[in-house]
Design an enzyme around this catalytic site. Structure first.
Site, PDB file in Angstrom:
ATOM      1  CE1 TYR A 110      -3.737   2.425   0.425  1.00 52.72           C
ATOM      2  CE2 TYR A 110      -2.494   3.313   2.272  1.00 52.72           C
ATOM      3  CZ  TYR A 110      -3.526   3.417   1.364  1.00 52.72           C
ATOM      4  OH  TYR A 110      -4.364   4.515   1.397  1.00 52.72           O
ATOM      5  CG  ASP A 160      -2.796  13.025   4.424  1.00 54.18           C
ATOM      6  OD1 ASP A 160      -2.781  13.303   3.215  1.00 54.18           O
ATOM      7  OD2 ASP A 160      -3.493  12.108   4.914  1.00 54.18           O
ATOM      8  CG  ASP A 180      -4.380   8.144  -0.232  1.00 54.01           C
ATOM      9  OD1 ASP A 180      -5.290   8.656  -0.909  1.00 54.01           O
ATOM     10  OD2 ASP A 180      -4.115   8.504   0.934  1.00 54.01           O
ATOM     11  CG  ASP A 208      -4.699  12.768  -1.359  1.00 53.88           C
ATOM     12  OD1 ASP A 208      -4.741  11.876  -0.495  1.00 53.88           O
ATOM     13  OD2 ASP A 208      -3.771  13.591  -1.419  1.00 53.88           O
ATOM     14  CG  HIS A 249      -7.929   4.689  -1.888  1.00 49.66           C
ATOM     15  ND1 HIS A 249      -7.928   5.918  -1.281  1.00 49.66           N
ATOM     16  CD2 HIS A 249      -6.935   3.990  -1.274  1.00 49.66           C
ATOM     17  CE1 HIS A 249      -6.993   5.967  -0.355  1.00 49.66           C
ATOM     18  NE2 HIS A 249      -6.357   4.816  -0.343  1.00 49.66           N
ATOM     19  CD  GLU A 270      -9.416  11.463   0.440  1.00 48.99           C
ATOM     20  OE1 GLU A 270      -9.344  12.467   1.162  1.00 48.99           O
ATOM     21  OE2 GLU A 270      -8.611  10.512   0.492  1.00 48.99           O
ATOM     22  CB  CYS A 307      -5.396  12.854   8.440  1.00 48.93           C
ATOM     23  SG  CYS A 307      -5.343  11.224   9.219  1.00 48.93           S
ATOM     24  NE  ARG A 340     -10.368   8.267   2.826  1.00 51.96           N
ATOM     25  CZ  ARG A 340      -9.294   8.811   3.376  1.00 51.96           C
ATOM     26  NH1 ARG A 340      -8.092   8.344   3.103  1.00 51.96           N
ATOM     27  NH2 ARG A 340      -9.398   9.834   4.211  1.00 51.96           N
ATOM     28  CD  GLU A 357     -10.023   6.397   6.789  1.00 47.14           C
ATOM     29  OE1 GLU A 357     -10.136   5.275   7.315  1.00 47.14           O
ATOM     30  OE2 GLU A 357      -8.931   6.897   6.459  1.00 47.14           O
ATOM     31  CG  ASN A 367      -6.881   3.040   7.368  1.00 42.25           C
ATOM     32  OD1 ASN A 367      -5.787   2.568   7.666  1.00 42.25           O
ATOM     33  ND2 ASN A 367      -7.096   4.341   7.263  1.00 42.25           N
TER      34      ASN A 367
END
Length: 299
Positions: A48, A62, A89, A91, A116, A118, A126, A161, A191, A213
């Site tokens: 990952y 982040d 990731d 974002d 992914h 989101e 985060c 996500r 998440e 996660n």
């Protein structure tokens, strides 16, 4: 020697087969290419690549400060060093739906097995911090549709996500997940689930693969692989864990230098030179140039 022998296309096929196997796939987070190779050597199922880790690697929080070019470039460096599939990731997709489309193709070209996207607003934060905000359902759906339409390899995994549980509760997360699946998402990353029961409720609601996660110091309890397997989860990530361990060890080393003036007390905690050379296949390069590896390292 050099990079992985397994092609990105082959990795994607293997990843899809793993997700369909009914087994829980374990994807520790790599914080650099060498750690990805160690993850493979230790027998895990995949790698990952965390947005939080990539941000931290640059000394940044982040909060969406990294660019598509930075993330795709670093993800490529990590993915090409391992025979395992790697997911990244992405974002919020680095912009509007057209940016999401470009992101998918950049990640395909970088050799990833999937990514992914989101449903937070820009700039994001985060997923385990308070005060998150999510986009409306229409915007979230447009991101996923753009991603699905843009991919060229049908085996490249598009995972959606959703962070809405922390904002509007579990029922909203289940509803959002169903809509994202209808939009074409191959898998769902719910998440900040707070309990095993919440994961189980999500499992009962959708038929696509689900990711758990298990990040430390967050909203979720740290469930075991056996617990997550027991409720039918398909993937588990430990996104920042290896970086946290490495930074903790580094801090202890620096303290030892300050307090004792030497690192000798910590030699037992270090990766030995011989192990490092084995991991990077130093000897393999000897096939090309016998002058490269003409020595013996003993423990």
């Amino acid at each position: 020697m050099l990079y992985a022998q397994t092609t990105p296309a082959e990795k994607r096929v293997a990843f899809r087969a793993g997700l369909a196997s009914g087994e829980l796939l374990r994807f520790p987070g790599a914080f650099n290419p060498l750690s990805a190779r160690l993850i493979e050597k230790k027998g895990f199922d995949g790698v990952y690549i965390s947005g939080a880790v990539l941000s931290a690697d640059l000394g940044l929080p982040d909060i969406g400060l990294t660019t598509l070019t930075e993330v795709a470039g670093r993800a490529k460096q990590i993915a090409r060093m391992t025979e395992l599939p790697a997911i990244v990731d992405a974002d919020t997709g680095f912009g509007e739906p057209m940016n999401v489309a470009r992101t998918v193709q950049e990640m395909e070209d970088a050799g990833l097995a999937g990514m992914h996207i989101e449903d937070q607003i820009n700039p994001k934060r985060c997923g385990h911090l308070d005060g998150k905000q999510v986009v409306d359902s229409d915007t979230a759906i447009k991101r996923i549709r753009a991603a699905v339409d843009a991919r060229r390899d049908p085996n490249f995994l598009i995972m959606a996500r959703t962070d809405i549980a922390a904002v509007d509760g579990l029922d909203a997360a289940i509803d959002r997940a169903k809509r994202l699946v209808d939009a074409g998402a191959d898998a769902i990353f719910p998440e900040a689930m707070r309990s095993l029961e919440e994961f189980a409720a999500m499992r009962a609601a959708v038929d696509v693969p689900l990711l758990a996660n298990m990040t430390e110091f967050g909203k979720s309890e740290l469930f075991t692989v056996e617990q997550l397997q027991g409720i039918g989860m398909n993937m588990v990530i430990w996104p920042v864990s290896m970086l946290r361990l490495a930074m903790g060890a580094t801090a202890r080393g620096l303290d030892s230098l300050t307090d004792a003036g030497t690192l000798e007390p910590l030699l037992g905690e270090m990766q030995h030179r011989a192990d490092l050379y084995e991991l990077i296949d130093y000897e393999g390069y000897n096939h090309f140039d016998s002058g490269v590896f003409n020595f013996t390292v003993t423990k």
